[in-house]
Design an enzyme around this catalytic site. Structure first.
Site, mmCIF file in Angstrom:
data_model
loop_
_atom_site.group_PDB
_atom_site.id
_atom_site.type_symbol
_atom_site.label_atom_id
_atom_site.label_comp_id
_atom_site.label_asym_id
_atom_site.label_seq_id
_atom_site.Cartn_x
_atom_site.Cartn_y
_atom_site.Cartn_z
ATOM 1 N N GLU A 105 -3.622 -9.599 4.024
ATOM 2 C CA GLU A 105 -4.378 -9.215 5.224
ATOM 3 C C GLU A 105 -5.468 -10.207 5.597
ATOM 4 O O GLU A 105 -5.659 -10.509 6.778
ATOM 5 C CB GLU A 105 -4.984 -7.811 5.050
ATOM 6 C CG GLU A 105 -3.971 -6.676 5.147
ATOM 7 C CD GLU A 105 -3.303 -6.350 3.829
ATOM 8 O OE1 GLU A 105 -3.385 -7.153 2.870
ATOM 9 O OE2 GLU A 105 -2.673 -5.275 3.753
ATOM 10 N N GLU A 129 0.832 -1.218 0.000
ATOM 11 C CA GLU A 129 0.000 0.000 0.000
ATOM 12 C C GLU A 129 0.860 1.260 0.000
ATOM 13 O O GLU A 129 0.489 2.280 -0.577
ATOM 14 C CB GLU A 129 -0.948 -0.028 1.200
ATOM 15 C CG GLU A 129 -2.056 -1.077 1.012
ATOM 16 C CD GLU A 129 -2.854 -1.353 2.260
ATOM 17 O OE1 GLU A 129 -2.215 -1.639 3.299
ATOM 18 O OE2 GLU A 129 -4.096 -1.306 2.217
#
Ligand code: COA
Length: 246
Positions: free
Chosen positions: A131, A111
């Protein structure tokens, strides 16, 4: 500069080179690193310069948010948007940023490079959002940036499974714009920044502002940007230099 503990910061005339530096933890992004990245971004907002963000060339970009800290965070920490905040700070810098990735860019590490304007990587890099395997969502930008970058179907596949993209995959889907050998990574990134450093600084800033504006801000935002630039001495100087070249 010596007052950072998780970053190496090399401030130059036209750019700042930030190297993530928690080698023992594979550059995992902890709260201290987030604070230090905010400090760099605050300075880059006050004194706009280009940003080169890298993990160096030892084969790691960033292994994501620090899982030891994540495990102990509660719903109020999540609502504070700690990690999303730094991604947004980087994305909204006045001048462009280039991420130079060598090795894994996973979770929050991926990210972090999505938050930059341009990504290049080495052939041993890989990208992924693990995640869901850890029982959380990718909360620092991937849920909306990854579909924009690689399209809905692939983004959802990656987000739902944690499958990693190799450097070749990342180039094929245009997640990165170049793949280079590790010993050429930083020189390639600097060469890109050199080209940006040669253009009109105000045109560069306004291009970045307009290109990231929401869809319904167009075309008004480029008309406003152009109106500002048409009155800029730099535009007259650059166009006159072109017309007068011998
Ligand atoms: N958070 C906290 N610590 C991390 C970390 C993370 N995201 N990623 C790596 N580390 C730590 C390890 O716990 C280990 O610490 P230790 O030496 O004190 O035991 C150290 O960094 C080295 O990690 P290791 O897994 O042995 O390195 P590797 O080179 O074999 O593998 C990775 C590198 C990046 C592939 C692997 O560390 C990894 O998969 N990390 C987690 C990625 C992840 O799930 N990120 C999403 C977080 S939201």
């Amino acid at each position: 500069m010596t007052d950072y503990r998780t970053l190496l910061v090399d401030e130059r005339d036209d750019r700042v080179v930030v190297t993530l530096h928690r080698p023992d933890k594979r550059n995992a992004i902890d709260a201290e690193m987030v604070d230090e990245l905010h400090a760099v971004c605050d300075k880059l907002t006050r004194e706009p310069k280009l940003l080169l963000l890298t993990g160096g060339t030892d084969g790691i970009f960033a292994a994501g948010v620090d899982i030891a800290q994540l495990r102990d965070r509660d719903r109020y920490d999540a609502l504070a948007g700690i990690n999303h905040g730094i991604m947004q700070h980087i994305r909204s810098l006045p001048m462009p940023s280039v991420a130079a990735v060598d090795g894994p860019a996973l979770g929050g590490g991926a990210e972090l490079c999505y938050a930059c304007d341009v990504r290049i990587c080495t052939d041993r890099s890989f990208f992924g959002q693990p995640e869901v395997r850890l029982g959380i969502v990718a909360g620092a930008g991937a849920l909306y940036r990854l579909p924009q970058l690689v399209g809905e179907s692939l983004a959802k596949e990656l987000l739902y499974t944690g499958r990693r993209l190799t450097a070749a995959d990342a180039l094929a889907v245009r997640l990165v714009s170049q793949v280079v050998p590790a010993d050429e990574l930083l020189a390639t990134a600097h060469a890109l920044l050199d080209r940006m450093a040669k253009v009109s600084p105000l045109a560069l800033r306004l291009t970045k502002l307009a290109v990231d504006a929401p869809a319904d801000a167009h075309p008004q935002i480029e008309q406003l940007a152009q109106a500002v630039l048409f009155e800029d001495d730099e535009k007259r100087r650059r166009m006159t230099a072109f017309l007068d070249r011998s």
